[in-house]
Write an enzyme that holds these catalytic residues in place. Structure first.
Site, short mmCIF file in Angstrom:
data_model
loop_
_atom_site.label_atom_id
_atom_site.label_comp_id
_atom_site.label_asym_id
_atom_site.label_seq_id
_atom_site.Cartn_x
_atom_site.Cartn_y
_atom_site.Cartn_z
NE ARG A 236 -4.07 -1.92 0.28
CZ ARG A 236 -4.10 -3.01 -0.48
NH1 ARG A 236 -3.10 -3.24 -1.33
NH2 ARG A 236 -5.08 -3.88 -0.38
CD GLU A 265 -1.95 3.58 -6.26
OE1 GLU A 265 -0.90 3.05 -5.87
OE2 GLU A 265 -3.03 2.96 -6.37
CG HIS A 284 -1.88 -0.22 -7.95
ND1 HIS A 284 -2.48 0.47 -6.92
CD2 HIS A 284 -2.05 -1.54 -7.65
CE1 HIS A 284 -2.99 -0.40 -6.05
NE2 HIS A 284 -2.74 -1.62 -6.48
#
Length: 318
Positions: A236, A265, A284
């Site tokens: 995370r 993000e 990601h």
């Protein structure tokens, strides 16, 4: 019965099928949904699927027909689970679908940094090898993993899979974990967090985001690390204080970082890590291999069918 997927594009940008879900009821699949569009699109739905669209208490209260929320991810912090539970709404997640893919990304970053794959590929394309007087060249250190010490923070399924890969490379594996030493494989040594950061050549983060773990990587902890150390984060983004890490990279406190997640993000253009020295960032995507997304879609279907059958599984709102 109305089924609505609010942001289906990330899990299925078109290479997989929604047909099995559509066979279960009236189904609307949206690629993306802005916050201002949620109530209109979700109106009348019994089943809502969401990946990153937030469903807070106010939104949940405004959807009287809602009975089931399916999160198309493992983490479900985007849902006010307490509000859903109060309404008797089932909330499911998708556990353990991307373990192998995420562990693979950990070593993609480690190998890129230790072998400088991106750098040398760029140099070859610039013509440097073609004009070189010798059969090979290198201008950055190449690091062998065998014998190096990797510290894994959080030894769940992904952390453990990462540990097994590291063992295959001949690395010494340490872990900071709530498990007792007797629960660990004999090749894994349990360490306290600060000792792990101080002694390991590579630190890889695999812990959940909690009040305790938020910004566990900060200036003080980075100063404990070796100047040759590498930090990897596929967990995370908020596990790291990003300004502190950028400063540590730029001033040589640690060697490099490989990150697949950031605190926001997509990131702001002024995120200090985007321009930090020896900081390698992927957008990601550790979870997003075709195989992992196929598993995600299959588990999503199993979750929905179990709910419809009156025996819900993977319910996080118990």
């Amino acid at each position: 019965m109305k089924i609505v997927a609010l942001d289906g594009y990330a899990a299925n940008p078109g290479d997989l099928s929604w047909d099995e879900l559509k066979a279960l009821g009236e189904c609307a699949i949206y690629e993306r949904t802005a916050p201002s569009e949620v109530l209109e699109r979700a109106a009348g739905a019994e089943i809502l699927l969401t990946n990153k669209v937030v469903l807070n208490a106010e939104t949940i209260a405004a959807l009287p027909e809602l009975k089931y929320i399916g999160v198309l991810a493992t983490g479900y912090n985007i849902i006010d689970v307490a509000a859903a539970k109060e309404r008797g709404i089932i909330v499911t997640n998708i556990p353990a679908y991307s373990i192998a893919s995420v562990a693979q990304m950990v070593f993609a970053h480690i190998l890129n940094i230790t072998q400088q794959v991106q750098h040398y590929t760029n140099e070859v394309r610039r013509g440097r090898w073609s004009s070189n007087p010798d059969f090979c060249f290198w201008d950055r250190p190449l690091i062998e993993l065998r014998g190096k010490k990797i510290g894994i923070v959080g030894l769940g399924q992904t952390g453990y899979t990462t540990a097994r890969i590291a063992i295959g490379f001949g690395m010494e594996v340490c872990a900071h974990t709530s498990k007792s030493p007797f629960q660990l494989a004999p090749e894994i040594k349990k360490l306290e967090l600060d000792e792990l950061f101080a002694t390991c050549d590579i630190v890889s983060l695999h812990c959940p985001l909690t009040d305790f773990t938020r910004e566990l990587v900060n200036a003080a902890r980075l100063k404990l690390m070796k100047p040759t150390a590498i930090l990897i984060n596929t967990g995370r983004g908020p596990l790291i204080n990003e300004q502190d890490l950028a400063d540590a990279l730029n001033n040589g406190t640690i060697l490099a970082a490989g990150l697949d997640v950031l605190s926001q993000e997509p990131p702001r253009a002024d995120n200090p890590l985007l321009a930090a020295k020896n900081c390698y960032i992927t957008p990601h995507i550790a979870w997003a291999t075709a195989a992992a997304r196929e598993r995600l879609m299959q588990i999503m279907l199993e979750n929905v069918k179990a709910y419809l059958g009156g025996k819900p599984i993977n319910n996080v709102a118990k």
